[in-house]
Design a protein around this motif. Structure first.
Motif, PDB file in Angstrom:
ATOM      1  N   ALA A 165     -12.947  -5.948  -7.162  1.00  0.00           N
ATOM      2  CA  ALA A 165     -13.338  -7.033  -6.260  1.00  0.00           C
ATOM      3  C   ALA A 165     -13.753  -6.480  -4.906  1.00  0.00           C
ATOM      4  O   ALA A 165     -14.726  -6.923  -4.299  1.00  0.00           O
ATOM      5  CB  ALA A 165     -12.183  -8.015  -6.105  1.00  0.00           C
ATOM      6  N   ARG A 166     -13.017  -5.440  -4.463  1.00  0.00           N
ATOM      7  CA  ARG A 166     -13.347  -4.840  -3.165  1.00  0.00           C
ATOM      8  C   ARG A 166     -14.715  -4.150  -3.233  1.00  0.00           C
ATOM      9  O   ARG A 166     -15.505  -4.223  -2.303  1.00  0.00           O
ATOM     10  CB  ARG A 166     -12.278  -3.804  -2.775  1.00  0.00           C
TER      11      ARG A 166
ATOM     12  N   ASP B 260     -17.153  -4.962  -5.040  1.00  0.00           N
ATOM     13  CA  ASP B 260     -18.197  -5.979  -5.038  1.00  0.00           C
ATOM     14  C   ASP B 260     -18.478  -6.491  -3.639  1.00  0.00           C
ATOM     15  O   ASP B 260     -19.317  -7.372  -3.459  1.00  0.00           O
ATOM     16  CB  ASP B 260     -17.809  -7.162  -5.941  1.00  0.00           C
TER      17      ASP B 260
ATOM     18  N   LYS C 116       0.863  -1.173   0.000  1.00  0.00           N
ATOM     19  CA  LYS C 116       0.000   0.000   0.000  1.00  0.00           C
ATOM     20  C   LYS C 116       0.898   1.221   0.000  1.00  0.00           C
ATOM     21  O   LYS C 116       2.112   1.099   0.204  1.00  0.00           O
ATOM     22  CB  LYS C 116      -0.930  -0.012   1.222  1.00  0.00           C
TER      23      LYS C 116
ATOM     24  N   VAL D 251      -8.258  -5.358  -8.497  1.00  0.00           N
ATOM     25  CA  VAL D 251      -8.364  -5.546  -7.055  1.00  0.00           C
ATOM     26  C   VAL D 251      -9.455  -4.640  -6.489  1.00  0.00           C
ATOM     27  O   VAL D 251     -10.274  -5.055  -5.667  1.00  0.00           O
ATOM     28  CB  VAL D 251      -7.002  -5.260  -6.390  1.00  0.00           C
ATOM     29  N   GLU D 252      -9.463  -3.389  -6.984  1.00  0.00           N
ATOM     30  CA  GLU D 252     -10.477  -2.436  -6.518  1.00  0.00           C
ATOM     31  C   GLU D 252     -11.879  -2.937  -6.830  1.00  0.00           C
ATOM     32  O   GLU D 252     -12.787  -2.860  -6.001  1.00  0.00           O
ATOM     33  CB  GLU D 252     -10.254  -1.056  -7.173  1.00  0.00           C
TER      34      GLU D 252
ATOM     35  N   SER E 183     -14.520  -9.671   0.993  1.00  0.00           N
ATOM     36  CA  SER E 183     -13.700  -9.379   2.157  1.00  0.00           C
ATOM     37  C   SER E 183     -12.219  -9.367   1.741  1.00  0.00           C
ATOM     38  O   SER E 183     -11.850  -9.936   0.712  1.00  0.00           O
ATOM     39  CB  SER E 183     -13.911 -10.430   3.230  1.00  0.00           C
ATOM     40  N   GLU E 184     -11.406  -8.708   2.577  1.00  0.00           N
ATOM     41  CA  GLU E 184      -9.987  -8.559   2.244  1.00  0.00           C
ATOM     42  C   GLU E 184      -9.327  -9.927   2.047  1.00  0.00           C
ATOM     43  O   GLU E 184      -8.519 -10.113   1.138  1.00  0.00           O
ATOM     44  CB  GLU E 184      -9.302  -7.773   3.365  1.00  0.00           C
TER      45      GLU E 184
ATOM     46  N   LYS F 212      -4.341  -2.454 -10.546  1.00  0.00           N
ATOM     47  CA  LYS F 212      -5.014  -2.147  -9.287  1.00  0.00           C
ATOM     48  C   LYS F 212      -6.539  -2.136  -9.441  1.00  0.00           C
ATOM     49  O   LYS F 212      -7.275  -2.406  -8.502  1.00  0.00           O
ATOM     50  CB  LYS F 212      -4.545  -0.774  -8.762  1.00  0.00           C
TER      51      LYS F 212
ATOM     52  N   ARG G 154     -10.732 -12.713   1.063  1.00  0.00           N
ATOM     53  CA  ARG G 154     -11.156 -13.296  -0.218  1.00  0.00           C
ATOM     54  C   ARG G 154     -10.445 -12.618  -1.382  1.00  0.00           C
ATOM     55  O   ARG G 154     -10.077 -13.278  -2.354  1.00  0.00           O
ATOM     56  CB  ARG G 154     -12.671 -13.168  -0.375  1.00  0.00           C
ATOM     57  N   VAL G 155     -10.269 -11.303  -1.281  1.00  0.00           N
ATOM     58  CA  VAL G 155      -9.573 -10.591  -2.358  1.00  0.00           C
ATOM     59  C   VAL G 155      -8.151 -11.135  -2.492  1.00  0.00           C
ATOM     60  O   VAL G 155      -7.678 -11.443  -3.583  1.00  0.00           O
ATOM     61  CB  VAL G 155      -9.539  -9.069  -2.067  1.00  0.00           C
TER      62      VAL G 155
END
Lengths: 290, 270
Positions: A189-190, A192, A95, A186-187, A195-196, A183, A198-199
């Motif tokens: 999926a978040r 949607d 991050k 990943v964004e 949870s972190e 990115k 699962r991502v």
């Protein structure tokens, strides 16, 4: 037709690669020759052809077999710990934050620290009387442990030093790959509502698979050859409890001067490693990595 | 907010574990004998350079320093010169040929050192070469070449093909194109590779332990000879350790990104 290839760029590498190949095969041939003889620098007997006698001796050498088992244990523990810890730290650092560049530089330090010095330092830290590890343990009320003098724990002390030195390699390799991951995926999926965990499990880790496989392979190969930390911290002791195959080969060659038998151990180690790597590559690696 | 605190706390822990051994060696080298072994440990102490004075006047250490410097620089420069030619040639080949050559180079890097150190030892012993700088320089150059090839290939790849083709169109020979067009572009990569070769050679222990003699000992071997049975002089030892590793940590920082790239070179793309 053409004794010299028409493509002039080949002349740039052919002499070098040719020389390396020649040297490698000559050395391998010489190594085999050594294995089939009985060269022993402390004796007075002349050199004789002994056939496969050295290999028979190795197959029934209890000390050698134990060293082989210990090598396998060390490689498995070191590789898995370094990969799991490395990936965890890389994900943790994935991050934007202030000082990320500096953190990356700091993480590099163990890898480029002279391994002999790293070994000395850990020997110092694990010292039973004046070491920091026992001091810290004492502050939480744990009795001192003779880390490098107790046959049951010495191997794990060396393992800790190895993990300290080489986890950074996995961290930095994984961080580099993480930066190339798009990115927005990943964004998305978040967004949607995943949870972190699962991502990480379903989106990020699959994209890291190849890097992880490579990291594991490199670490496994290197830990088979691990020598410096062992030599400095324990020299194979106490009571041979940290003697790996590589160290055993060294002792046989340069303490006992039993050159032929040491060569046999080294050759055997190389063959076993290559077979293990081939099998690993064939069965355990995710598809697409090969 | 809590998340942020937790993040920085974990970060601090990671950095602490990573740096503590280094910190401990460097501070111990500046402590007096009494402070070094005080229990509980002293965190604040008045630093002394006494240990450095001792080690910098130790002839064995100075000799080792000179040996390390000469051997690692010479072997690395030799390796880079040879590897630059090879890497340039390899990059120009078709994919199939490239893969087989790079596979061979990689296999040389994977082979355990003990496999060729034993025959080399036996041979050089019989030829009476065990105490010569030439032997160590040759062996290290031989080891550095495959490493330098795999790493340099990744730099040569990045040179746009058009540059080379334009040079050839203008009628320049392959050697001129290599020297005047491609090499200047990869200068940074060459320097980084050279630095890494020096770093690995300087740090290398196993080969030096076996193949060096009384006059050719490099620093990692020298420092182990300070580990005597009469008791270890930790002050002088840690001062020597600091002097050995610090130059390499500085060099490694200069080529940060290349360290991991170099270690993984040749295997990441397979």
């Amino acid at each position: 037709m053409h004794p010299i290839s028409r493509n002039p760029t080949r002349l740039f590498y052919q002499p070098v690669i040719g020389f390396l190949a020649l040297a490698a095969f000559a050395l391998l041939g010489y190594a085999l020759w050594l294995c089939l003889h009985n060269i022993y620098l402390m004796g007075t007997k002349g050199t004789q052809f002994v056939g496969l006698q050295n290999f028979v001796r190795l197959a029934t050498d209890w000390r050698g077999l134990q060293a082989l088992w210990r090598t396998a244990l060390f490689v498995a523990l070191a590789t898995s710990a370094e990969v799991v810890l490395g990936i965890a730290i890389a994900l943790f650092l994935d991050k934007e934050f202030r000082g990320k560049k500096l953190v990356r530089a700091v993480i590099l330090v163990p890898m480029i620290m002279t391994p002999v010095i790293a070994g000395l330092t850990w020997r110092f830290l694990f010292n039973a009387q004046s070491g920091m590890i026992n001091y810290w343990l004492s502050t939480v009320g744990i009795a001192p442990v003779d880390w490098l003098g107790n046959p049951n724990v010495a191997l794990y002390a060396v393992l800790v030093a190895d993990i300290w030195q080489w986890t950074p390699f996995v961290v930095l390799l994984a961080m580099a790959t993480l930066e190339t991951i798009p990115k927005d995926l990943v964004e998305a999926a978040r967004m949607d509502g995943a949870s972190e965990i699962r991502v990480i499990w379903h989106v990020i880790l699959p994209m890291l698979r190849r890097t992880l496989a490579v990291a594991a392979l490199i670490r496994a190969i290197d830990s088979v050859k691990a020598f410096d930390l062992f030599y400095i911290m324990t020299k194979g002791g106490p009571a041979l409890s940290t003697e790996t195959q590589n160290l055993y080969g060294y002792t046989v060659a340069f303490t006992n001067f039993d050159i032929s038998y040491a060569m046999t151990i080294a050759l055997f180690l190389t063959i076993v490693t290559n077979i293990a790597l081939l099998l690993l590559n064939r069965f355990a690696m995710p598809k697409g990595v090969r | 907010m809590l998340r942020k605190i937790l993040f920085y706390f974990t970060l601090a822990l990671i950095l602490f574990v990573t740096l503590f051994p280094l910190y401990w060696v460097v501070t111990t080298s500046m402590k007096t004998m009494r402070d070094a072994f005080a229990m509980p440990p002293v965190w604040l102490f008045s630093p002394t350079l006494e240990n450095y004075g001792k080690i910098l006047t130790n002839p064995a250490f100075l000799k080792g320093f000179a040996n390390s410097l000469v051997i690692s620089v010479t072997a690395s420069v030799l390796a880079i010169v040879v590897a630059a030619f090879a890497a340039y040639g390899i990059v120009q080949q078709g994919p199939a040929r490239r893969r087989s050559i790079e596979g061979f180079v990689l296999s040389l890097r994977i082979a355990p050192a003990i496999l060729f150190v034993i025959p080399t030892y036996y041979l050089s012993m019989r030829l009476g070469l065990l105490n010569s700088h030439g032997l160590l320089i040759a062996v290290y150059a031989f080891i550095n070449i495959p490493f330098a090839i795999s790493l340099l290939v990744t730099f040569f790849e990045e040179v746009p093909r058009e540059m080379r083709e334009a040079g050839l169109m203008d009628g320049a020979g392959e050697l001129r194109v290599f020297w005047h067009i491609v090499l200047p572009v990869v200068r940074g990569g060459l320097v980084a590779t050279l630095i890494l070769c020096v770093l690995f050679t300087w740090n290398e222990f196993f080969i030096a332990l076996v193949l060096s003699g009384r006059d050719t000992q490099t620093l990692p071997v020298t420092i182990t000879s300070f580990l005597t049975f009469q008791g270890i002089e930790w002050g002088a030892l840690t001062a020597a350790a600091t002097l050995i590793m610090l130059p390499m940590i500085i060099l490694g920082m200069l080529v940060q990104g290349t360290v991991v790239r170099g270690m993984a070179a040749g295997s990441v793309k397979g």
